[in-house]
Design a protein around this motif. Structure first.
Motif, mmCIF file in Angstrom:
data_model
loop_
_atom_site.group_PDB
_atom_site.id
_atom_site.type_symbol
_atom_site.label_atom_id
_atom_site.label_comp_id
_atom_site.label_asym_id
_atom_site.label_seq_id
_atom_site.Cartn_x
_atom_site.Cartn_y
_atom_site.Cartn_z
ATOM 1 N N GLN A 231 0.996 -1.356 0.190
ATOM 2 C CA GLN A 231 0.002 0.004 0.110
ATOM 3 C C GLN A 231 0.686 1.352 -0.130
ATOM 4 O O GLN A 231 1.934 1.324 0.552
ATOM 5 C CB GLN A 231 -0.944 -0.169 1.138
ATOM 6 N N THR A 246 -16.058 6.960 -5.721
ATOM 7 C CA THR A 246 -15.780 5.732 -5.908
ATOM 8 C C THR A 246 -16.248 5.264 -7.182
ATOM 9 O O THR A 246 -17.121 5.608 -7.713
ATOM 10 C CB THR A 246 -16.474 4.827 -4.724
ATOM 11 N N ALA A 258 -5.604 -0.597 -7.019
ATOM 12 C CA ALA A 258 -6.929 0.061 -6.538
ATOM 13 C C ALA A 258 -6.828 1.203 -5.640
ATOM 14 O O ALA A 258 -5.771 1.202 -4.720
ATOM 15 C CB ALA A 258 -7.868 -0.949 -5.979
ATOM 16 N N VAL A 260 -7.910 3.428 -2.378
ATOM 17 C CA VAL A 260 -8.275 3.203 -1.084
ATOM 18 C C VAL A 260 -9.369 4.550 -0.811
ATOM 19 O O VAL A 260 -9.051 5.444 -0.730
ATOM 20 C CB VAL A 260 -7.675 3.180 -0.058
ATOM 21 N N TRP A 276 -13.856 -8.873 -0.034
ATOM 22 C CA TRP A 276 -13.847 -7.461 -0.026
ATOM 23 C C TRP A 276 -14.969 -7.011 -1.125
ATOM 24 O O TRP A 276 -15.235 -5.912 -1.304
ATOM 25 C CB TRP A 276 -12.642 -6.762 -0.753
ATOM 26 N N SER A 279 -15.290 -3.187 -3.178
ATOM 27 C CA SER A 279 -15.194 -2.284 -2.096
ATOM 28 C C SER A 279 -14.301 -0.967 -2.366
ATOM 29 O O SER A 279 -14.300 0.118 -1.961
ATOM 30 C CB SER A 279 -14.914 -2.647 -0.606
ATOM 31 N N TYR A 280 -13.469 -1.265 -3.678
ATOM 32 C CA TYR A 280 -12.508 -0.226 -4.033
ATOM 33 C C TYR A 280 -12.354 -0.083 -5.422
ATOM 34 O O TYR A 280 -13.028 -0.889 -5.910
ATOM 35 C CB TYR A 280 -10.983 -0.833 -3.471
ATOM 36 N N THR A 281 -11.861 1.055 -5.931
ATOM 37 C CA THR A 281 -11.819 1.540 -7.174
ATOM 38 C C THR A 281 -10.543 0.736 -7.781
ATOM 39 O O THR A 281 -9.564 1.269 -7.746
ATOM 40 C CB THR A 281 -11.961 2.877 -7.460
#
Length: 332
Positions: A231, A246, A258, A260, A276, A279-281
């Protein structure tokens, strides 16, 4: 029995030998100097095996988004006055259909749609399909709330691949503008800056005992920690970051890149995180042959930390990163 060569023959053969030696010496010298004196080139030639890979597991076909209140310019390959749809998605798919061949460049890499019935008037439904001189720097005509157009970019096979440079190697990332057009637009902004001062990886967690080498979750194993990711942040010093809404499409898979939340925090996944959901792009995916670099970063020395009651592993030394263009791509 062989005949002894005369003096004249010896002279002739000696001359030819000297000539051949001289030519060989020149060739060696040329190769050496061309290697030493070749100018540095920031736009590399990329030789990879997986140009057709998008890492979406087939989900990419569901994605066909653009950016509202944006008009992209470019040479028209389909005139909107004679080519209309009821939705921007239809216009997007029409462009994508012209960019699905196995060979050659995309015939269409930009679509522009007029979908606001009130603002568009007689232009409502117009779908302009266009071709950019440079798809990584699309020609923008106009943007803002007064603009009635919605525009999007399409990257075909072998296109839309950028290099994320680190001290441990280059991660080649295939961008997914159909899924995350605003996120990709931001990445292209960073690319144009020619630097990303302040961008870095700061968290690294291996697959541990929960995922195998292919990123598949092991039955009955936990879902972390560790969470199988690296990350970082993509907020460049000296530039203002505007939050990105998003944009979800593919689920997180091994190699997914992706954001956050609304950014600028981002991660590269080392495993499939179906838990997950969406939930993320996901704005890109690392080409498979480069995941060894991500795994290498995940194995760097870390120290424990706690974020919102969750145990995480933070890099002892952050890993700087920056983006660069990949001008030419060759498949091997």
């Amino acid at each position: 029995m062989g005949r002894k060569p005369s003096d004249s023959e010896q002279t002739r053969w000696a001359s030819m030998a000297l000539l051949l030696i001289g030519l060989a010496s020149c060739s060696v010298a040329y190769m050496f100097l061309s290697g030493v004196l070749r100018p540095a080139n920031n736009s590399s030639v990329l030789k990879i095996e997986s140009l057709d890979f998008d890492g979406s597991g087939g989900e990419l076909s569901e994605c066909c988004r653009g950016i509202e209140n944006l008009e992209l310019w470019g040479a028209a390959v389909k005139w909107g006055t004679e080519f209309k749809f009821n939705s921007s998605e239809g216009c997007c798919k029409a462009c994508k259909a012209m960019c699905s061949g196995n060979d050659g460049p995309c015939l269409c890499d930009t679509w522009v749609f007029c979908g606001n019935r009130e603002a568009c008037g007689s232009k409502f439904g117009e779908c302009w399909l266009k071709k950019q001189k440079d798809a990584l720097t699309p020609d923008q005509q106009e943007a803002g709330n007064k603009v009635m157009w919605t525009s999007g970019v399409i990257f075909g096979k072998g296109q839309g691949i950028i290099g994320l440079e680190t001290g441990y190697g280059t991660l080649h990332i295939k961008l997914l503008p159909e899924c995350a057009p605003r996120s990709v637009a931001y990445i292209l902004e960073l690319l144009s800056l020619r630097h990303c001062a302040g961008c870095h990886f700061y968290r690294a967690e291996s697959r541990g005992q929960s995922w195998d080498s292919e990123g598949n979750h092991i039955k009955d194993a936990s879902f972390g920690p560790p969470f199988a990711l690296i990350q970082g942040t993509l907020e460049a010093q000296g530039s203002t970051f505007n939050k990105i809404h998003t944009e979800v499409c593919p689920t997180i898979r091994r190699g997914s890149v992706a954001l956050v939340g609304s950014g600028p925090e981002f991660f590269i996944s080392l495993a499939k995180h179906t838990e997950w959901e969406k939930s993320y792009t996901v704005f890109g995916t690392v080409l498979p042959e480069d995941m060894v670099i991500a795994e290498k970063i995940a194995q760097l020395p870390t120290k424990p930390d706690v974020w919102n009651h969750i145990n995480v592993s933070v890099l002892e030394k952050p890993v700087p990163l920056w983006f660069r263009r990949i001008e030419r791509v060759m498949k091997i």
